[in-house]
Design a protein around this motif. Structure first.
Motif, PDB file in Angstrom:
ATOM      1  N   HIS B  81       0.806  -1.222   0.000  1.00  0.00           N
ATOM      2  CA  HIS B  81       0.000   0.000   0.000  1.00  0.00           C
ATOM      3  C   HIS B  81       0.835   1.266   0.000  1.00  0.00           C
ATOM      4  O   HIS B  81       0.294   2.371   0.053  1.00  0.00           O
ATOM      5  CB  HIS B  81      -0.952   0.008   1.204  1.00  0.00           C
ATOM      6  N   ASP B  82       2.153   1.097   0.023  1.00  0.00           N
ATOM      7  CA  ASP B  82       3.030   2.256  -0.103  1.00  0.00           C
ATOM      8  C   ASP B  82       2.779   3.287   1.002  1.00  0.00           C
ATOM      9  O   ASP B  82       2.711   4.479   0.748  1.00  0.00           O
ATOM     10  CB  ASP B  82       2.830   2.896  -1.496  1.00  0.00           C
ATOM     11  N   HIS B  83       2.584   2.812   2.224  1.00  0.00           N
ATOM     12  CA  HIS B  83       2.498   3.757   3.337  1.00  0.00           C
ATOM     13  C   HIS B  83       3.198   3.200   4.559  1.00  0.00           C
ATOM     14  O   HIS B  83       3.427   1.989   4.663  1.00  0.00           O
ATOM     15  CB  HIS B  83       1.047   4.144   3.653  1.00  0.00           C
ATOM     16  N   GLY B  84       3.521   4.094   5.481  1.00  0.00           N
ATOM     17  CA  GLY B  84       4.274   3.712   6.666  1.00  0.00           C
ATOM     18  C   GLY B  84       3.383   3.339   7.831  1.00  0.00           C
ATOM     19  O   GLY B  84       2.178   3.154   7.687  1.00  0.00           O
ATOM     20  N   LEU B  85       4.016   3.238   8.989  1.00  0.00           N
ATOM     21  CA  LEU B  85       3.256   2.999  10.220  1.00  0.00           C
ATOM     22  C   LEU B  85       2.399   4.235  10.509  1.00  0.00           C
ATOM     23  O   LEU B  85       2.812   5.350  10.195  1.00  0.00           O
ATOM     24  CB  LEU B  85       4.215   2.798  11.394  1.00  0.00           C
ATOM     25  N   PRO B  86       1.257   4.064  11.149  1.00  0.00           N
ATOM     26  CA  PRO B  86       0.435   5.248  11.441  1.00  0.00           C
ATOM     27  C   PRO B  86       0.963   6.044  12.635  1.00  0.00           C
ATOM     28  O   PRO B  86       0.463   7.115  12.918  1.00  0.00           O
ATOM     29  CB  PRO B  86      -0.938   4.650  11.750  1.00  0.00           C
TER      30      PRO B  86
END
Lengths: 433, 134
Positions: B81-86
């Motif tokens: 998903h091409d995102h990091g940790l929240p």
């Protein structure tokens, strides 16, 4: 051996009819006894959305009265009271209408002027670590303060609010039994009629006050927020048709399953947890991860693109009414969400908080500024995943057919349900309450 | 198929099965490219999405000696998903015997995560990746 052609025809016709009858019977039987259509993984995902997974609404450590009945009653009265506004006509319930699941069916909220954003439902918001679409507030009580002083919403000010409380015997009595004595604000030299730390005349009046007097007024203002927050914590979604389906699924009750959701809705549910990727963000019993995502929603005409979370977290960190501030009741200041929040990452640019999907059919228009009017159009937006005006759109085109999109909308409509909150809290309080 | 190949295949399958079992119990081995053997114990077991919690990360040398005096930094995200940790987790304590407490961990989606653990000892820095399936 040679048979007369008439006999052959009769046998063939008999066979044809017999096979047709058996096939039809099997089809009807299969229709009534649809085998469980879900894999174990899919069942796990579906059950994760069940409302029964929702724990009791948590108390907020930064609000010591968040589970206090007297505070809930005070908050209830404040929520519906239009006195706390510039023109005496705007209450929280003006936009957060109980009959519309605490939304207003408008593109943007309408108070003294037009609000900058669509009115979000506050049902179930006690579970959210962040409020507003950019998460600039970290508690219900702190959020409740902003609209009171927003010139386009209530247009009131904290000095006026303190005076209203002082002048109303009922409010004064309840306030003092909850929070202790109200400050004496009769000296107009020290306490002007109207003042608040906002631009303009109100700000000038506020800055003319001593820091100690400002703090006295802030404490009254904050306690009003805490009472409203205590009331809002009671607004909890109820079990929907989808939840009844999950109950039937858990009991392997195929008959009830087939009655509760039709084929289109079941296909829509399958898309929701698989191809549509909806469950990635709309997860858990409230159908939200309460996180911030850029999904390429185009801003409303004449509006600049919303910077979203990248601005929201900066505001939350600076807010004197946050969990770590002096007005928070959390003595240990264990404010994990604020402490471990990300700041300044590029993916926060244009990222908007995921809303709950419970009662989504009844709470349009959609998106943070009400940019999209119908659920069908929302699904079309996600199907296309357009380039974002600001930042990077996280979502990918879904390539759903027209029929799949229709099924997904049908499923979303199964999430309608009355609140599980006692109806007395959903109406304006009676005089003797 | 030769006998040795069958044995190798069986060993691989057993290894994968054990690895899967280990992950589901909230502990994990790091990728082989890392110079250390690291594992973790999650405060939440099994890990649930959308809940803030802490981990204790254990760092050992490949010879099994606990690594003391390290600074641990946790990053990562979902490659799909091409995102990091929240969140922005942080090391809050060194507990001894190669154990380090990391607080402020939350996952907001089910699926495949990659947790990049940066281990710094004086000038030396190494990144160990922990795969995680939620």
């Amino acid at each position: 051996m040679h048979y007369p052609s008439r006999i052959v025809k009769k046998i063939a016709l008999g066979l044809f009819l017999g096979i047709s009858l058996i096939s039809l019977s099997l089809w009807v039987y299969a229709g009534n006894k649809t085998p469980n259509p879900w894999t174990a993984d899919e069942i796990r995902l579906i059950e994760s959305l069940h409302i029964e997974n929702l724990p009791k609404a948590p108390a907020n450590p930064s609000n010591s009265v968040s589970k206090n009945l007297l505070a809930e009653k005070l908050g209830h009265r404040l929520f519906f009271d239009p006195q706390f506004s510039k023109n005496g006509q705007i209450s929280c319930a003006t936009c957060h209408q109980p009959n519309n699941f605490f939304t207003d069916k408008q593109t943007k909220g309408s108070g003294i002027g037009s609000s900058s954003h669509n009115t979000r439902s506050i049902v179930g918001s006690a579970y959210s670590p962040w409020l507003y679409s950019d998460g600039r507030k970290d508690s219900l009580w702190s959020q409740a303060l902003s609209p009171l002083e927003d010139p386009n919403e209530h247009g009131s000010n904290r000095m006026q609010i303190a005076r209203l409380l002082n002048n109303d015997e009922n409010y004064r009595r309840v306030y003092q039994s909850l929070f202790g004595p109200l400050p004496d604000i009769s000296d107009l030299q020290r306490f002007p009629k109207n003042a608040a730390p906002i631009p303009g005349e109100l700000g000038l009046a506020w800055r003319a006050m001593s820091v100690q007097d400002q703090k006295l007024i802030n404490e009254v203002f904050v306690n009003i927020g805490k009472a409203i927050g205590a009331y809002e914590r009671l607004l909890i979604p109820g079990p929907s048709r989808f939840d009844a389906y999950v109950n039937a699924l858990k009991k392997n009750d195929l008959k009830s399953q087939s009655i509760l959701l039709n084929d289109s809705e079941i296909r829509g549910l399958r898309i929701f947890i698989n191809k549509g990727n909806c469950i990635n963000c709309h997860n858990g019993p409230l159908f939200t991860n309460d996180e911030f995502h850029n999904t390429g929603v185009i801003s409303s005409p004449r509006d600049l693109p919303d910077k979203g979370r990248i601005d929201g977290i900066r505001k939350a960190k600076k807010d004197i009414f946050n969990c770590m501030g002096i007005y928070s009741d959390d003595q240990r200041k264990e404010c994990d969400e604020l402490e471990y929040a990300r700041i300044d990452q590029p993916e926060l640019l244009g990222a908007i908080r995921t809303p709950s999907l419970r009662n989504i059919e009844s709470t349009g228009p959609y998106m943070h500024s009400g940019q999209i009017k119908t659920l069908t159009a929302v699904i079309e937006h996600y199907n296309q995943a357009p380039l974002s005006m600001i930042g990077h759109n996280e979502s990918e085109p879904l390539r759903m057919s027209r029929f799949e999109r229709r099924d997904l909308v049908a499923f979303l409509k199964t999430l309608e349900a009355p609140l599980s909150t006692n109806f007395l809290w959903l109406e304006p309080p009676s005089e003797n309450q | 198929m030769e006998f040795s190949k069958i044995v190798k295949l069986q060993i691989t399958i057993i290894f994968l099965f054990i690895a899967e079992l280990t992950y589901s119990q909230g502990q994990s081995l790091a990728s082989s490219s890392c110079d250390y053997a690291i594992s973790f114990i999650s405060e939440l077991d099994p890990i649930e999405i959308n809940r803030m919690h802490s981990w204790v990360i254990n760092v050992k040398t490949k010879a099994g000696i606990p690594v003391e005096g390290a600074t641990i930094r946790l990053e990562g995200g979902m490659p799909e998903h091409d995102h990091g940790l929240p969140t922005n987790p942080r090391m809050t304590a060194e507990l001894g015997s190669g154990n380090y407490r990391i607080e402020g961990i939350r996952f907001h989606m089910g699926g495949t995560w990659e947790i990049k653990t940066t281990i710094t000892i004086k000038e030396n820095r190494d990144i160990c990746t922990i795969p995680l399936e939620l």
